[in-house]
Structure formats: structure tokens, C-alpha cells
Design a protein around this motif. Structure first.
Motif, mmCIF file in Angstrom:
data_model
loop_
_atom_site.group_PDB
_atom_site.id
_atom_site.type_symbol
_atom_site.label_atom_id
_atom_site.label_comp_id
_atom_site.label_asym_id
_atom_site.label_seq_id
_atom_site.Cartn_x
_atom_site.Cartn_y
_atom_site.Cartn_z
ATOM 1 N N UNK A 36 -8.689 -0.418 5.995
ATOM 2 C CA UNK A 36 -8.804 0.297 7.370
ATOM 3 C C UNK A 36 -8.045 1.626 7.493
ATOM 4 N N UNK A 37 -7.077 2.014 6.431
ATOM 5 C CA UNK A 37 -6.360 3.199 6.565
ATOM 6 C C UNK A 37 -5.193 3.058 7.779
ATOM 7 N N UNK A 38 -4.966 1.855 8.222
ATOM 8 C CA UNK A 38 -4.242 1.621 9.214
ATOM 9 C C UNK A 38 -2.540 1.681 8.728
ATOM 10 N N UNK A 39 -1.706 2.232 9.593
ATOM 11 C CA UNK A 39 -0.215 2.176 8.792
ATOM 12 C C UNK A 39 0.282 0.901 8.635
ATOM 13 N N UNK A 40 1.015 0.710 7.853
ATOM 14 C CA UNK A 40 1.569 -0.814 7.540
ATOM 15 C C UNK A 40 3.327 -0.538 7.781
ATOM 16 N N UNK A 41 3.569 -1.490 9.002
ATOM 17 C CA UNK A 41 5.149 -1.533 9.179
ATOM 18 C C UNK A 41 5.930 -2.439 8.410
ATOM 19 N N UNK A 42 6.838 -1.985 7.996
ATOM 20 C CA UNK A 42 7.827 -2.950 7.256
ATOM 21 C C UNK A 42 7.784 -3.205 5.803
ATOM 22 N N UNK A 43 7.026 -2.283 5.111
ATOM 23 C CA UNK A 43 6.756 -2.417 3.593
ATOM 24 C C UNK A 43 7.992 -2.233 2.982
#
Length: 811
Positions: A36-43
Motif C-alpha cells: 500500500x506504500x502507507x507509512x508504518x508507525x512505531x517500527x
């Protein structure tokens, strides 16, 4: 006196502390979902250090992470996130001058169970999630690391299994016995013209690349059965990506080397997160020629190239980018002014004429990406590209007076200009339906504007040694046309579970030049199965097609100046290829893998001569000669099959190695309907590369590497001596031994030494690449040289020992 001694002691102690203070750098970047190319939070981001501890950080609301105080050297970085497979990168070079900026894509797990084993994405694995076989990601570090690669993607890729470079003087690549014409070049989603200086129409390479590894991001390379989004290619794909400039800090680089003087700048545009990146290179071979350093040819090529990228983050996760690359090249091979001519170094020309050759290539484009929601994004782009080639030949005859050459005749015999402009657009959407299923659909469109002009005077040498005569001017090309290429596609990825992944797709090809250039349905299928944490198998198959080199459609002939020549091949259709690939991967150790692939490729609808002959377009695409076809018909076919083995140890613990081997067969049938070796059927190729890095201090290191290549020689046939004497060039007999003879095996050994030194804000790098250190004389081709005292048929050799160096400073 005691106070003075104490002051000096304090000063020296302070200087020592300052000098030995550890220099560190920033590692930062962005983490997004792969589909989805959506940003991932908390990686979670973790970097192990030499003392056994870890440096770490986490991604924010926009997926951005930043880690300060990272020691210099080569680092490995692990990204972990709940519900996602880990991603691990190795061989990340951290220096004092430039921040390390990474863009990471992570794959979501299909299910959440305690017993599920997590399989991490590793360095070298392709970034395109639709690829299951015959794919490899390559990095900028690899183009710099491999001995003999000259910092070029194409020469670097020739080290991979199944890939062989055409010759030392050019970077054409042969994939599994295919013509270099079968390779598709892409940049940021656009199909681009041949990205090389001194490119010849109908070829896929050149002596020097326009692509500068300083503006490239990690990119993908495919050698077969590639996904449906890649059309108009039957052999392989270079899917290149430009990187963004640093959006937080201005950084610069300058380099002096054998292949050119380079400048680069990058940095932020205001405070909005926008950035710029610009590079420029100018050839410096004239300087080395003046210093009496052999550059491989008596004619010194001149070239320059540049690139830029402007990147603008938009609201709601959107992004807009403008980019461009371009290059100019020129070489004048003037022999008529020489008193004595040593033709042994005339790699680029013939010894009976002055040749003036120029080329240029460029593309500018813009792309826009916009997330629709957390699972869907759309990307679109438009571009305009230009390629231009012109040449003029002046034939001369010489006589010897007082032991010196004297020119008796100087006459124009060739004048041509080929221009191709292309206007391109694409749009696609990527939809992550759920954890198991994702879909990608789009369309690529190219509008070609073509202009070809070519005139020649044929030379008729006297059979008795008398005066040479010249025929009237003949027009071979006089064409201007516009055609449209459209390629829609759809592809899906379905993960049945954590171990089994299925990819499939459909594409089609429509080229408006004629009714034969239509391929309604081209299916693609891929399967990947993770047997256990150490083993994986893959299967790929598909139907692929490609249009011909545009200039081939418009070949004609007339002797007078009334009207345009009748085109001979306006009705030839697409060349097609069926691919079948099976692969097996095994992790031999934590950072070492073995990969085995076997494949079968059947090519059909290949244009061959209508009259019975051995001619086929399957043999074209490399070298410095254009193709002059007679009337062609799509009735030829060919087959390539073989096995490949790769053993690779990634760069960890201060060293790496790569060993690849290929055993293959490449055959075709022309209009004679007899199976014959293709020109590229060397039967085997082997490469061995290694490098060891020694840390002199925490600020400096030296890297020593080498490469050994062994490959079967090129194919050729019996020389027709009478026809060669008439045309003053090598003409092969069209007999039962066409392409059955073979040059001796190709062997070359390279070595590279690289020294890097870091100060607080500046990094110095000095490297020397010793190409062909044993000065092995590998045969390039046969040429016709009537002045040769040993006979008119002469073996031309490839480059001998050639030291290449560069000095770079980053600040």
C-alpha cells in the motif's frame, strides 16, 4: 618553566582528545507497507555496534525514523514491526560526510500465530513484490565494489549468473544467450532509450554509460519470466530508480577519474521537506591521452552527461517529483592526416576512412503519487525523451612516398542522421485488498516520433589493383512517421499462507505501425514456496513480446532523387518469447546463500530474411555496426536453455564473495529452417569475485578485491574472401558452418584497491581498478585490413591491461 611545560602538555592532550574523538553520522529514512506504500508507525530500528550493544529508534506518524551517533564503517540494520516480517539490510556504508537515508518496504504477515516462523527480507532480494524467480536487487555499493564494473549497472550485472558482457569496449549484456536488444531499460517507471554514450541504432549498450550511480537508488534486475507490468522486452529488465536528495542537509561531492570529472550537489529546498539532487560529468580522456596513457583507442572520445531530481512532498502523503538525465558524445576518427597509422587500437572504426560520429540522449519527466486510503495508492507520470545519432564517413586511398603515407583520395561515402522522440505516460493503482491479496493495474503509453535519413556511396575496388570506383549515392532511409505503443496490464499477488505465494498477471501489446504488431493476451505466472527457514523454491512462466528497433521498419533503397524509397519491412510483427524458470534457494549460513536456477526459453516470430539464408534478427544488437536488412518475415524461431548456480556471501565481518556459473545452449532457425548456434552461444560462463576490507582505524579503511571471468568465445563462420575483398569488410559465408566456429575462450582477471578516509565532515576516497591485470589477449572480432602484411583477415583484440582510477571527496 614548569608552567610552560604544563601549558604545552595541556595543549597536546586537548589536540589528542580532539583528533581521537569518535566521528559519528546520522542514519534516517522512511518505512512503508510494501503493497500500500502507507507509512508504518512505531517500527523498531536496530543497529548493532562493535561493542555488542545496539543503537535504535522508532518510526513516527509519517513513517520517518532517525538514529544519531552511528559509528562509521559498514553496518547492518534490522527493521521489526508487530504483524510484519522483519527486514534486514547489510553492507550499509556509513561515512562522515553524508547522512545515510533509507527507504524501507515491509511485508505484512498473513496470520498471527505463535508458531509462525518470521522470514526476514535480506539484502539482494528484489524489491518488486510480484517477482518470484530470476530477479535480483542491486545497490550503489555493489556497482562501486565489484572489480572491473567501472561503477556501471550493466557491467556490474554481467557478474550475475546467466549474464555475460558482450566485450571489453562496450557494456552490452547478453542474458541467457539472448540478443542485447531484448533488454528493457526503465527509469522511474518509464521505458527509456539506450542510456549510453556512443549508442548505435538497434543496440542495447555502448562504451560508457550515461547513468551515474550517484543518483541511483537500489534497483531491480530481471533475467526472465518478469511480471506483467514490464512489456516490450523478451530477455531481461533493468528497472532503475532515482533517489531523492537529502531534504535536511546540503551535501556535495567531487570526483576526478579516468572516466570523467564529476560534480554532485543535493540538499533541502526550503523547510517543506522538498529536496534537490544534481550531477554533472565531463570526460577527461583527453588529459590521459596527453600524458601518454593508453585509453584503449587512438581516437579519444569526448562526452558529458548530467542528471537532476526535484522532489516535493505533498499533503495527505502525496509526492510530486521532476527529474531528467541526458548525455552528449562525440568521436572523430581521423586517419587520413596520420603519417603512420597503428590500426591495432582502432576499436571504434575501420582503417580505410575518416569517421565522424555523434550521439545524444535525454529524458525529462514528472511523477505524482497519492495515497487514496490506508490500502490504496495511485501513481502517474509523463515524460519526453530524445535520442539522436549522426555519422559521416570519408573514404580515402593512400600511397607510400619516402616511407610515409600520402592521401590520394578523400571522398564522402556515408551520411546519416537518425532521430527518435518519444512522449510517454503511465498510470497505475496498487490496492492492498487484505493481508493475503493485493492487486496492481495500469497502462503504459509511448508515442514515437521518428525521423530517419541515410545516404551511402558503395565502394567498388578494382579486381586487378587499378583505380577504385564509386557508385552513385543511394538512399537507404528517408522516413518520417508517428506511431503509438500501448500496454495495459493487471497483476495480483495472493499469499495463501506465510510459506506459499502466488502471483499472476495479464498484459497486452498494441503498436500502431501495422496490424501484425498486436499481442492481445500475454499471461504471466509465478509461484514461491518457503519449504523451511533455510529453503525456498520458485516457479515462473510467461509470454513476452517486443517491437523491433524502429529504424528496421523503414529500410528501403533508391539510387536517384525522385520520391522516397519503398520500405521493405513495414509489415514485420512482434518478436515473442515463452519463459519457463525453476529456482531453488538455500541459506548456507546467516549471511550466505546458494541459488540454483534452470530455464527454458522459446522465441518465435523472429524476423528472418525471406530468401533462404542464415540471417536472423536474433543475432543482432551488439557491437558498433548497424543492421541493413533485406526483406524480412516473422517465421524464425530460437531456443535457450541452461542451468545457473550462485554462491554468495554478503558483505559482513569485513569480507564478501560471489561465485556464479552458467551452462547453456542458444540456437535459432532462419529461413533455411536449420538449427544453428546464435552469435552469443558461448555455452558457459563463470565469475568469481571477492573483497576484504581492513579497518586501519575508526576513520579509515582499505578494501582489496578481485574478479576472475572465464566464458566461451563468440561464434563466427567461414570468411568469404572474395566478397570481403569487394566490400572491404568481413563477409561470412552462408554455408553449413555458419556460426559453428568459435573464438578461443574469454579470460580476464581484474583487481581493485579502494582507500577511504573520514575526517569530521569530509570523506576522501581513492580507488584503482586494474582491468585485465595479466594483459590477456581476448579476441573481439575479425576485420578486413588490406594493408596488413600478414594477410587481409586480421584478429582484432579486446582491451589489454587498463588501470582505471578515481579520487572522490564528499563534504
Amino acid at each position: 618553566m614548569k608552567r610552560l611545560k604544563l601549558a604545552f602538555l595541556t595543549l597536546f592532550t586537548s589536540l589528542a582528545i580532539f583528533t581521537n574523538a569518535q566521528i559519528t553520522q546520522v542514519v534516517r529514512g522512511t518505512v512503508v507497507d510494501q503493497e500500500s506504500q502507507f507509512p508504518l508507525i512505531g517500527v523498531n530500528v536496530a543497529i548493532p555496534t562493535a561493542d555488542g550493544s545496539f543503537l535504535g529508534g522508532t518510526s513516527d506518524l509519517d513513517g520517518n525514523f532517525r538514529i544519531e551517533g552511528v559509528p562509521l564503517g559498514r553496518m547492518s540494520i534490522t527493521f521489526s514491526y508487530l504483524g510484519y516480517n522483519d527486514a534486514q539490510l547489510t553492507d550499509i556504508i556509513v561515512n562522515s560526510a553524508k547522512e545515510v537515508i533509507l527507504n524501507i518496504k515491509m511485508q505484512e504477515k498473513v496470520m498471527e500465530l505463535d508458531e509462525v516462523v518470521v522470514y526476514a527480507k535480506r539484502s539482494g532480494e528484489v524489491s518488486n513484490e510480484m517477482a518470484t524467480v530470476s530477479a535480483r536487487e542491486f545497490s550503489v555499493q555493489e556497482t562501486n565494489r565489484y572489480a572491473g564494473s567501472r561503477g556501471e549497472p550493466a557491467r556490474m550485472a554481467s557478474n550475475f549468473a546467466g549474464v555475460q558482457g558482450a566485450d571489453d569496449s562496450r557494456n552490452d549484456i547478453i542474458i541467457r544467450g539472448n540478443s542485447p536488444q531484448g533488454v528493457l531499460w526503465r527509469l522511474d517507471g518509464f521505458n527509456i532509450p539506450n542510456p549510453n554514450h556512443f549508442s548505435i541504432p538497434g543496440t542495447g549498450g555502448g562504451p560508457v554509460t550515461i547513468l551515474n550511480n550517484k543518483f541511483l537508488a537500489n534497483s531491480d534486475f530481471f533475467t526472465g519470466a518478469f511480471p506483467a507490468e514490464y512489456g516490450n522486452g523478451i530477455a531481461g529488465v533493468f528497472d532503475l530508480k532515482m533517489r531523492n536528495g537529502n531534504n535536511a542537509k546540503h551535501e556535495f561531492s567531487a570526483q576526478l577519474g579516468f572516466l570523467g570529472t564529476e560534480l554532485m550537489a543535493e540538499g533541502p529546498l526550503g523547510n517543506s521537506g522538498a529536496s534537490y539532487l544534481a550531477t554533472y560529468r565531463y570526460s577527461t580522456l583527453q588529459l590521459f591521452q596527453f600524458l601518454n596513457i593508453n585509453v584503449g583507442t587512438d581516437a579519444v572520445p569526448a562526452y558529458q552527461d548530467a542528471a537532476f531530481r526535484l522532489n516535493f512532498p505533498m499533503k495527505k502523503g502525496g509526492n510530486f517529483a521532476i527529474f531528467g538525465i541526458g548525455g552528449l558524445s562525440r568521436i572523430d576518427i581521423i586517419l587520413s592526416e596520420d603519417i603512420e597509422v597503428d590500426t591495432s587500437t582502432l576499436i571504434f572504426g575501420s582503417n580505410d576512412r575518416d569517421q565522424y560520429f555523434g550521439s545524444r540522449m535525454g529524458i525529462v519527466g514528472a511523477t505524482y503519487t497519492q495515497p487514496i486510503n490506508i490500502n490504496t495508492f495511485v501513481k502517474a507520470g509523463v515524460s519526453a525523451s530524445h535520442s539522436y545519432v549522426d555519422a559521416n564517413h570519408k573514404y580515402f586511398e593512400r600511397s607510400i612516398v619516402d616511407n610515409k603515407y600520402r592521401v590520394d583520395t578523400l571522398l564522402d561515402v556515408l551520411d546519416y542522421t537518425f532521430i527518435e522522440n518519444k512522449y510517454s505516460a503511465y498510470v497505475y493503482t496498487n490496492w492492498k485488498v487484505n493481508k493475503k491479496l493485493s492487486l496492481k493495474a495500469g497502462v503504459n503509453t509511448d508515442i514515437y516520433q521518428l525521423n530517419y535519413d541515410d545516404q551511402v556511396r558503395l565502394i567498388v575496388p578494382s579486381a586487378t589493383g587499378g583505380e577504385t570506383t564509386f557508385q552513385n549515392w543511394q538512399t537507404r532511409w528517408d522516413a518520417s512517421d508517428i506511431n503509438t505503443l500501448i500496454q495495459p496490464y493487471v497483476q495480483i499477488k495472493y499469499r495463501l499462507n506465510e510459506d506459499l505465494t502466488l502471483t499472476s498477471g495479464l498484459t497486452s501489446t498494441y503498436y500502431s505501425i501495422n496490424a501484425q504488431s498486436v499481442s492481445p493476451v500475454e499471461p504471466r505466472l509465478g509461484l514461491s514456496y518457503q519449504i523451511d527457514p533455510k529453503q525456498k523454491i520458485g516457479l515462473g512462466l510467461g509470454v513476452h513480446s517486443q517491437i523491433q528497433s524502429n529504424y528496421l521498419y523503414y529500410y528501403g533503397n533508391r539510387v536517384d532523387n525522385s520520391g522516397s524509397p519503398e520500405t521493405y519491412n513495414k509489415d514485420i510483427g512482434l518478436t515473442k518469447s515463452n519463459h519457463l524458470v525453476f529456482s531453488y534457494d538455500r541459506n548456507l549460513a546467516k549471511n550466505m546463500r546458494l541459488k540454483f536456477e534452470t530455464y527454458y526459453q522459446y522465441l518465435y516470430n523472429i524476423p528472418v530474411e525471406k530468401e533462404k539464408s542464415s540471417f536472423s534478427l536474433i543475432n543482432s544488437g551488439s557491437g558498433f555496426s548497424r543492421l541493413f536488412p533485406n526483406e524480412l518475415s516473422n517465421v524464425g524461431d530460437g531456443r535457450n536453455y541452461g542451468v545457473e548456480l550462485t554462491v554468495e556471501k554478503f558483505f559482513t565481518s569485513g569480507y564478501y564473495f560471489l561465485v556464479t556459473s552458467s551452462v547453456y545452449n542458444s540456437e535459432y532457425r532462419g529461413s533455411k529452417q536449420v538449427w544453428t548456434n546464435t552469435a552469443f552461444n558461448g555455452n558457459y560462463a563463470m565469475n568469481g569475485l571477492f573483497a576484504k576490507e581492513f579497518n586501519i582505524s575508526d576513520k579509515s579503511s582499505i578494501n582489496i578485491g578481485g574478479k576472475v571471468t572465464l566464458a566461451g568465445g563468440r561464434r563466427y563462420g567461414n570468411v568469404d574472401r572474395e566478397e570481403s575483398a569487394r566490400q572491404l569488410e568481413i563477409i561470412y559465408k552462408d554455408d553449413d558452418e555458419f556460426n559453428e566456429l568459435q573464438f578461443k575462450p574469454y579470460f580476464r582477471t581484474d583487481a581493485k584497491v579502494n582507500y577511504r578516509y573520514n575526517t569530521k565532515k569530509v570523506t576522501h576516497e581513492l580507488a584503482i581498478d586494474f582491468v585485465n591485470i595479466f594483459n590477456t589477449k581476448n579476441i573481439l572480432t575479425l576485420t578486413y585490413a588490406p594493408d596488413n602484411p600478414l594477410g587481409p583477415i586480421r584478429e582484432e583484440y579486446q582491451l589489454g591491461f587498463l588501470p582505471l582510477f578515481y579520487y572522490r571527496i564528499d563534504f
